[in-house]
Write a protein that holds these residues in place. Structure first.
Motif, PDB file in Angstrom:
ATOM      1  N   ALA A 123      25.710  55.925 -13.090  1.00  0.00           N
ATOM      2  CA  ALA A 123      25.268  54.568 -13.611  1.00  0.00           C
ATOM      3  C   ALA A 123      26.359  53.462 -13.698  1.00  0.00           C
ATOM      4  CB  ALA A 123      24.762  54.536 -15.145  1.00  0.00           C
ATOM      5  N   ALA A 124      27.693  54.015 -13.708  1.00  0.00           N
ATOM      6  CA  ALA A 124      28.781  53.127 -13.742  1.00  0.00           C
ATOM      7  C   ALA A 124      29.062  52.435 -12.404  1.00  0.00           C
ATOM      8  CB  ALA A 124      30.228  54.072 -14.029  1.00  0.00           C
ATOM      9  N   LEU A 125      28.521  53.115 -11.480  1.00  0.00           N
ATOM     10  CA  LEU A 125      28.494  52.347  -9.957  1.00  0.00           C
ATOM     11  C   LEU A 125      27.796  50.947 -10.074  1.00  0.00           C
ATOM     12  CD1 LEU A 125      28.113  55.395  -7.959  1.00  0.00           C
ATOM     13  CD2 LEU A 125      30.419  54.348  -8.674  1.00  0.00           C
ATOM     14  N   ALA A 126      26.978  50.871 -10.938  1.00  0.00           N
ATOM     15  CA  ALA A 126      25.922  49.395 -10.952  1.00  0.00           C
ATOM     16  C   ALA A 126      26.587  48.404 -11.998  1.00  0.00           C
ATOM     17  CB  ALA A 126      24.552  49.899 -11.474  1.00  0.00           C
ATOM     18  N   HIS A 127      27.519  48.961 -12.704  1.00  0.00           N
ATOM     19  CA  HIS A 127      28.300  48.015 -13.512  1.00  0.00           C
ATOM     20  C   HIS A 127      28.889  46.775 -12.886  1.00  0.00           C
ATOM     21  CE1 HIS A 127      31.383  45.942 -16.420  1.00  0.00           C
ATOM     22  NE2 HIS A 127      30.596  46.906 -17.407  1.00  0.00           N
ATOM     23  N   PRO A 128      28.594  45.470 -13.272  1.00  0.00           N
ATOM     24  CA  PRO A 128      28.996  44.098 -12.562  1.00  0.00           C
ATOM     25  C   PRO A 128      30.472  44.115 -12.141  1.00  0.00           C
ATOM     26  CG  PRO A 128      27.604  43.721 -14.506  1.00  0.00           C
ATOM     27  CD  PRO A 128      28.014  45.116 -14.601  1.00  0.00           C
ATOM     28  N   ALA A 129      31.465  44.726 -12.733  1.00  0.00           N
ATOM     29  CA  ALA A 129      32.717  44.820 -12.503  1.00  0.00           C
ATOM     30  C   ALA A 129      32.814  45.483 -11.195  1.00  0.00           C
ATOM     31  CB  ALA A 129      33.531  45.327 -13.446  1.00  0.00           C
ATOM     32  N   VAL A 130      32.098  46.554 -11.125  1.00  0.00           N
ATOM     33  CA  VAL A 130      32.167  47.626  -9.818  1.00  0.00           C
ATOM     34  C   VAL A 130      31.635  46.919  -8.830  1.00  0.00           C
ATOM     35  CG1 VAL A 130      31.446  49.991  -8.969  1.00  0.00           C
ATOM     36  CG2 VAL A 130      32.396  49.755 -11.371  1.00  0.00           C
ATOM     37  N   ILE A 131      30.571  46.542  -8.867  1.00  0.00           N
ATOM     38  CA  ILE A 131      29.795  45.742  -7.747  1.00  0.00           C
ATOM     39  C   ILE A 131      30.624  44.517  -7.248  1.00  0.00           C
ATOM     40  CG2 ILE A 131      27.724  44.137  -7.247  1.00  0.00           C
ATOM     41  CD1 ILE A 131      25.964  46.193  -8.662  1.00  0.00           C
ATOM     42  N   ALA A 132      31.205  43.783  -8.091  1.00  0.00           N
ATOM     43  CA  ALA A 132      32.010  42.727  -7.789  1.00  0.00           C
ATOM     44  C   ALA A 132      32.986  43.103  -6.754  1.00  0.00           C
ATOM     45  CB  ALA A 132      32.728  42.227  -8.857  1.00  0.00           C
ATOM     46  N   HIS A 133      33.895  44.314  -7.247  1.00  0.00           N
ATOM     47  CA  HIS A 133      34.842  45.026  -6.393  1.00  0.00           C
ATOM     48  C   HIS A 133      34.502  45.484  -4.735  1.00  0.00           C
ATOM     49  CE1 HIS A 133      38.591  47.153  -5.343  1.00  0.00           C
ATOM     50  NE2 HIS A 133      38.073  48.023  -5.117  1.00  0.00           N
ATOM     51  N   LEU A 134      33.028  46.059  -4.957  1.00  0.00           N
ATOM     52  CA  LEU A 134      32.463  46.368  -3.697  1.00  0.00           C
ATOM     53  C   LEU A 134      32.170  45.399  -2.633  1.00  0.00           C
ATOM     54  CD1 LEU A 134      29.976  49.189  -5.062  1.00  0.00           C
ATOM     55  CD2 LEU A 134      32.027  49.487  -4.159  1.00  0.00           C
ATOM     56  N   THR A 135      31.751  44.153  -3.224  1.00  0.00           N
ATOM     57  CA  THR A 135      31.194  43.006  -2.455  1.00  0.00           C
ATOM     58  C   THR A 135      32.657  42.354  -2.062  1.00  0.00           C
ATOM     59  OG1 THR A 135      30.964  41.903  -4.830  1.00  0.00           O
ATOM     60  CG2 THR A 135      29.001  42.647  -3.659  1.00  0.00           C
ATOM     61  N   LYS A 136      33.588  42.451  -2.802  1.00  0.00           N
ATOM     62  CA  LYS A 136      34.838  41.740  -2.443  1.00  0.00           C
ATOM     63  C   LYS A 136      35.428  42.538  -1.205  1.00  0.00           C
ATOM     64  CE  LYS A 136      39.823  41.206  -3.948  1.00  0.00           C
ATOM     65  NZ  LYS A 136      40.635  41.187  -4.864  1.00  0.00           N
ATOM     66  N   LEU A 137      35.069  43.601  -0.963  1.00  0.00           N
ATOM     67  CA  LEU A 137      35.605  44.600  -0.042  1.00  0.00           C
ATOM     68  C   LEU A 137      34.779  44.463   1.231  1.00  0.00           C
ATOM     69  CD1 LEU A 137      37.044  47.796  -1.544  1.00  0.00           C
ATOM     70  CD2 LEU A 137      38.123  45.703  -0.851  1.00  0.00           C
ATOM     71  N   GLY A 138      33.582  44.081   1.065  1.00  0.00           N
ATOM     72  CA  GLY A 138      32.454  44.060   2.084  1.00  0.00           C
ATOM     73  C   GLY A 138      32.003  45.335   2.363  1.00  0.00           C
ATOM     74  N   VAL A 139      31.796  46.158   1.244  1.00  0.00           N
ATOM     75  CA  VAL A 139      31.332  47.560   1.485  1.00  0.00           C
ATOM     76  C   VAL A 139      29.776  47.261   1.804  1.00  0.00           C
ATOM     77  CG1 VAL A 139      30.692  49.766   0.146  1.00  0.00           C
ATOM     78  CG2 VAL A 139      32.763  48.599   0.032  1.00  0.00           C
ATOM     79  N   ASP A 140      29.299  48.113   2.837  1.00  0.00           N
ATOM     80  CA  ASP A 140      27.996  48.116   3.446  1.00  0.00           C
ATOM     81  C   ASP A 140      27.194  49.402   2.959  1.00  0.00           C
ATOM     82  OD1 ASP A 140      27.795  45.820   5.458  1.00  0.00           O
ATOM     83  OD2 ASP A 140      29.411  46.900   6.251  1.00  0.00           O
ATOM     84  N   ALA A 141      28.033  50.546   2.347  1.00  0.00           N
ATOM     85  CA  ALA A 141      27.338  51.519   1.801  1.00  0.00           C
ATOM     86  C   ALA A 141      28.304  52.278   1.174  1.00  0.00           C
ATOM     87  CB  ALA A 141      26.644  52.631   2.777  1.00  0.00           C
ATOM     88  N   VAL A 142      27.963  52.915  -0.172  1.00  0.00           N
ATOM     89  CA  VAL A 142      28.816  53.838  -0.716  1.00  0.00           C
ATOM     90  C   VAL A 142      28.370  55.301  -0.446  1.00  0.00           C
ATOM     91  CG1 VAL A 142      29.531  52.330  -2.752  1.00  0.00           C
ATOM     92  CG2 VAL A 142      27.355  53.734  -2.966  1.00  0.00           C
ATOM     93  N   GLU A 143      29.333  55.957  -0.129  1.00  0.00           N
ATOM     94  CA  GLU A 143      28.998  57.591   0.352  1.00  0.00           C
ATOM     95  C   GLU A 143      29.449  58.462  -1.121  1.00  0.00           C
ATOM     96  OE1 GLU A 143      29.977  59.235   4.189  1.00  0.00           O
ATOM     97  OE2 GLU A 143      31.248  60.676   3.173  1.00  0.00           O
ATOM     98  N   LEU A 144      28.550  58.858  -1.744  1.00  0.00           N
ATOM     99  CA  LEU A 144      29.028  59.515  -3.073  1.00  0.00           C
ATOM    100  C   LEU A 144      29.255  60.819  -2.641  1.00  0.00           C
ATOM    101  CD1 LEU A 144      26.209  58.142  -5.615  1.00  0.00           C
ATOM    102  CD2 LEU A 144      28.329  56.987  -4.780  1.00  0.00           C
ATOM    103  N   MET A 145      30.553  61.266  -3.148  1.00  0.00           N
ATOM    104  CA  MET A 145      30.910  62.781  -2.982  1.00  0.00           C
ATOM    105  C   MET A 145      29.898  63.470  -3.823  1.00  0.00           C
ATOM    106  SD  MET A 145      35.109  62.410  -2.957  1.00  0.00           S
ATOM    107  CE  MET A 145      35.409  64.115  -3.256  1.00  0.00           C
TER     108      MET A 145
END
Length: 593
Positions: free
Chosen positions: A155-177
């Protein structure tokens, strides 16, 4: 083919249970009310055992017991291989491996859950994009903006601060170990260690309660939240072995129900192509059906974009590797799975286990030769030719039609990006194996051991090397992968096999991160998105190669290591080793600044 009705299915009058145990003499369904166990004899239907329990519904806790010749042991409570929820995590205990010792108090109970489906939609991720590899627990355990109770969870991956970091980096997909329920390797407890990566699963569909206290709904809601920002989710699945390990490992599930799921040699010993004590046998239709059912579950119930398969060569063994293995055709023919993103780690440790380039044409493959050739170039012992081949899509591996390469310079396994340029040798003493574990000959270097005037110059040289490696990655053709934290200089103090370090060594230090490096990566991501030729998987035969002074290179010019310029249509990539810089269509990145 195994029955599609395996597992626990809620019906109008109760729940039906079905489990595969082809060599058992008797099987009991064990229902639990608190610690009180009620056993119900099941009926044989070929290799499948069945029963229906009127009135049983959601949240019913259950397991199985099977009687027969060893390794069947009726004292062992067995977890349903098709379980989709567990009431607690697995915890290793030596009694799990002791014959005749009852384990009902030691293992999790499966929990009956109603079937749910996510809104079915095509994958967000497309080949050529940026995959961001995430250790779910370590990613947010130290994140100051994530509420403490939510840290380390899906659930923490959907936190606004986390999503802001992902969008800053231009992430197209997270690959969850791995996020499904696993058990610690048996030697870790004596060293006070715990598995931090999850690559030792027991049942493939049940999310580990530590990662997903909200169960399947937690993953489904997180996937939906990320998709609203254009970010897909790829699950890292382990189908090469299970946590039941070798002959003296614990009896938890398949070992006590259907030991034929594990591959054996002609002398009856377990095959160990995964290096973990056992190997699942994909020549068995039941193993392939469990795999397909798991994939269908996570697509239908959670809406994930696709899957990365750990030690994927095992999936095509029977026992030898075959590019025409049945599992490939079965995935391609499945209407739920045919359009999903499929990523192979194309090797295992068995005979002929290195199969980079041999997977189906619609699969992506981790390209460790990209990692090593790029590292060698910037270390100083690589060549223009090797680097140029990797930048252009690795046609020597994937052919001259289209690249399927997942390019990376560091991953969860091995040195972090920062440690790659700071350590010539591994430092894994904290793992309790006398520094014998992990890759002994990883391509890395200590930039600063010689010739450095002061600490500041050492730091800057290492920063320059990191920037050069990252810029090369983002300038390469094909899909690229960045491991979480490498964009801001994460370090594991030279530990290149930190699987057993569930502590601050692997938890990302968000407060101490290198924000300048993070901004550098964000700018690289932005520049990459403007260069459409980098996303195009087609191998281009019209590329023009030049020396750094502008002169056109010939076939015999590739042995040098000074650098070069590649032009593909409007895209121009310039690599200058002495300046430690990479330019993408005129924008220069890195350098001895």
């Amino acid at each position: 083919m195994s029955s599609p009705e395996l597992g626990a299915k809620i019906g109008p009058n109760g729940t039906s249970f079905a489990v595969r145990a082809p060599k058992a003499r008797a099987v009991w369904l064990c229902l639990f009310d608190g610690e009180v166990e009620r056993r119900i004899a099941m009926s044989r239907d070929g290799a499948i055992w069945r029963t229906e329990v009127p009135g049983a519904g959601e949240d019913t806790r259950y397991g199985y017991r099977a009687e027969g010749e060893p390794p069947h042991d009726v004292s062992k409570l067995l977890v349903d291989p098709y379980a989709t929820a567990l009431d607690q995590p697995f915890v290793y205990d030596p009694r799990l491996a002791e014959r005749g010792v009852d384990t009902a108090a030691l293992v999790p109970k499966a929990v009956v859950s109603a079937s749910t489906e996510a809104a079915f939609a095509p994958p967000v991720f497309r080949h050529g994009g940026l995959i961001y590899e995430v250790n779910v627990r370590g990613f947010t355990m130290r994140h100051p903006d994530v509420p403490e109770h939510q840290r380390g969870t899906i659930a923490a991956l959907a936190h606004p601060a986390v999503i802001a970091h992902l969008t800053k980096l231009g992430v197209d997909a997270v690959e969850l170990m791995p996020v499904v329920a696993w058990i610690d390797e048996r030697h870790l407890g004596q060293h006070g260690l715990a598995n931090a990566w999850g690559y030792n699963p027991v049942v493939p569909m049940a999310l580990d309660p530590r990662f997903a206290p909200g169960g399947v709904a937690e993953l489904r809601e997180t996937v939906a939240a990320l998709r609203t920002h254009g970010i897909g989710v790829i699950l890292d699945l382990v189908f090469n072995h299970t946590g039941e390990s070798d002959e003296v490992g614990p009896t938890l599930s398949l070992r006590g129900l259907d030991e034929a799921a594990y591959a054996r040699g002609s002398d009856g010993t377990l095959i160990n192509d995964a290096g973990t004590g056992n190997t699942l046998d994909f020549a068995q239709a039941a193993v392939r059906e469990l795999t397909l059912a798991t994939m269908r579950h996570f697509v239908a119930a959670c809406g994930v974009d696709g899957f990365r398969f750990d030690l994927a060569t095992v999936m095509a063994r029977g026992p030898g590797f075959s590019p025409d293995a049945p599992i490939f055709a079965e995935i391609a023919a499945d209407p739920l799975l045919a359009d999903r993103v499929l990523v192979a780690e194309p090797w295992d440790i068995g005979p002929g286990g290195y199969q980079l380039g041999a997977f189906p044409s619609d699969w992506l493959e981790w390209n460790d030769r990209f990692r090593d050739d790029v590292r060698r170039f910037w270390r100083g012992d690589g060549s223009n030719g090797a680097l140029a081949t990797r930048l252009a899509g690795s046609s020597d591996i994937f052919g001259d039609h289209a690249t399927r390469s997942v390019n990376f310079v560091a991953a969860h396994d091995g040195f972090t990006l920062a440690d790659t340029v700071a350590h010539a040798e591994r430092h894994n003493h904290a793992n309790g194996e006398n520094n014998r574990d992990g890759h002994a000959h990883e391509v890395s270097w200590n930039n600063g051991a010689e010739g450095a005037c002061d600490d500041a110059s050492v730091t800057e040289r290492r920063h320059a090397d990191q920037r050069a490696l990252l810029a090369t990655l983002f300038a390469s053709r094909g899909t690229i992968m960045l491991t979480a934290g490498d964009e801001f200089g994460r370090s594991q103090a030279g530990n290149n096999n930190a699987y057993a370090q569930d502590n601050a060594l692997t938890w990302l230090d968000w407060c101490g991160r290198d924000r300048q490096l993070e901004d550098f990566v964000a700018e690289l991501a932005h520049q990459r998105r403007t260069a459409s030729a980098l996303f195009d998987p087609a191998i281009r035969h019209d590329a023009v190669w030049r020396w750094l002074d502008g002169g056109e290179m010939t076939q015999g010019d590739w042995d040098g290591s000074a650098g070069f310029e590649m032009q593909v249509g409007d895209l121009v990539v310039r690599v200058d080793r002495s300046a430690r810089s990479v330019s993408i269509s005129g924008a220069r990145y890195g350098g001895n600044e």
